[in-house]
Write a protein that holds these residues in place. Structure first.
Motif, PDB file in Angstrom:
ATOM      1  N   GLN A   1       0.830  -1.209   0.000  1.00 27.79           N
ATOM      2  CA  GLN A   1       0.000   0.000   0.000  1.00 27.79           C
ATOM      3  C   GLN A   1       0.864   1.258   0.000  1.00 27.79           C
ATOM      4  O   GLN A   1       0.488   2.281  -0.552  1.00 27.79           O
ATOM      5  CB  GLN A   1      -0.942  -0.004   1.204  1.00 27.79           C
ATOM      6  N   SER A   2       2.056   1.185   0.616  1.00 23.44           N
ATOM      7  CA  SER A   2       2.938   2.351   0.673  1.00 23.44           C
ATOM      8  C   SER A   2       3.313   2.834  -0.732  1.00 23.44           C
ATOM      9  O   SER A   2       3.477   4.035  -0.961  1.00 23.44           O
ATOM     10  CB  SER A   2       4.201   2.023   1.470  1.00 23.44           C
ATOM     11  N   GLN A   3       3.432   1.912  -1.691  1.00 26.13           N
ATOM     12  CA  GLN A   3       3.760   2.296  -3.060  1.00 26.13           C
ATOM     13  C   GLN A   3       2.591   3.051  -3.708  1.00 26.13           C
ATOM     14  O   GLN A   3       2.791   4.022  -4.424  1.00 26.13           O
ATOM     15  CB  GLN A   3       4.111   1.062  -3.899  1.00 26.13           C
TER      16      GLN A   3
ATOM     17  N   ASP B   1       0.383   4.778  -2.025  1.00 23.20           N
ATOM     18  CA  ASP B   1       0.344   6.079  -1.355  1.00 23.20           C
ATOM     19  C   ASP B   1       1.329   7.038  -2.010  1.00 23.20           C
ATOM     20  O   ASP B   1       1.031   8.215  -2.206  1.00 23.20           O
ATOM     21  CB  ASP B   1       0.658   5.931   0.136  1.00 23.20           C
ATOM     22  N   LEU B   2       2.504   6.526  -2.354  1.00 24.09           N
ATOM     23  CA  LEU B   2       3.520   7.328  -3.031  1.00 24.09           C
ATOM     24  C   LEU B   2       3.003   7.809  -4.385  1.00 24.09           C
ATOM     25  O   LEU B   2       3.196   8.967  -4.763  1.00 24.09           O
ATOM     26  CB  LEU B   2       4.793   6.504  -3.217  1.00 24.09           C
TER      27      LEU B   2
END
Length: 144
Positions: free
Chosen positions: A90-92, A94-95
Motif C-alpha cells: 500500500q505504501s507504493q 500512497d507514493l
C-alpha cells in the motif's frame, strides 16, 4: 496454462503490465524488472516459473506481482487475476497518490506552459502554502 516456464518479457506483455512486448523488453534492458528478493535486474530472456515474485519499477512506484500461472498469449483484462496476484504494498500506492497530487508543481522540462486548470491549482496551492500568518515585511531603513 500447460507451460512450465515463460520468458519474462512475454509474460509481462501478456499480463498487460506493459502495452507492447517491445516496451516490456526495453524495461528489462533498462534494469526496471527484477525477480525474487535480490532486486537484481533481469534480462528479457529470463524465464519465470509459477510462484516467482516479479518487481516492476515504473517510477516512482515499484509494482510487485506473484506468478500464479504462465502464458505467452495476451489475455483479456478479466482473465489476468487468474494468472497473477498483485502484491504491491500500500505504501507504493500512497507514493503514487502523492505524486499525482503534487504533479503540477514539478513540471518536467519541455511540457510547455501550464494549462488554465493547472495554473489555478498552482496558485491555490501556493496561496494556501504560504498563508501561515507570518509577516515578512522588513524595514531595513530603521536604525536601532
Amino acid at each position: 496454462m500447460g507451460k512450465s516456464e515463460v520468458r519474462i518479457d512475454k509474460w509481462l506483455w501478456a499480463m498487460r503490465v506493459f502495452k507492447t512486448r517491445t516496451i516490456a523488453t526495453e524495461a528489462c534492458k533498462k534494469g526496471r524488472v527484477s525477480v525474487g528478493d535480490n532486486n537484481t535486474p533481469v534480462k528479457p530472456s529470463r524465464t519465470i516459473e509459477i510462484g516467482d515474485v516479479v518487481h516492476v519499477k515504473k517510477p516512482p512506484v515499484t509494482f510487485s506481482f506473484r506468478v500464479l500461472a504462465l502464458t505467452e498469449n495476451r489475455l483479456g483484462a478479466r482473465l489476468v487475476p487468474e494468472y497473477m496476484e498483485n502484491i504491491t504494498p500500500q505504501s507504493q500506492y500512497d507514493l503514487l497518490e502523492v505524486v499525482k497530487i503534487s504533479g503540477f508543481v514539478d513540471r518536467a522540462k519541455g511540457l510547455g506552459r501550464p494549462t488554465k486548470r493547472e495554473g489555478r491549482e498552482l496558485s491555490k496551492f501556493t496561496d494556501s502554502a504560504f498563508d501561515d500568518g507570518w509577516d515578512f515585511d522588513f524595514d531595513f531603513d530603521d536604525e536601532d
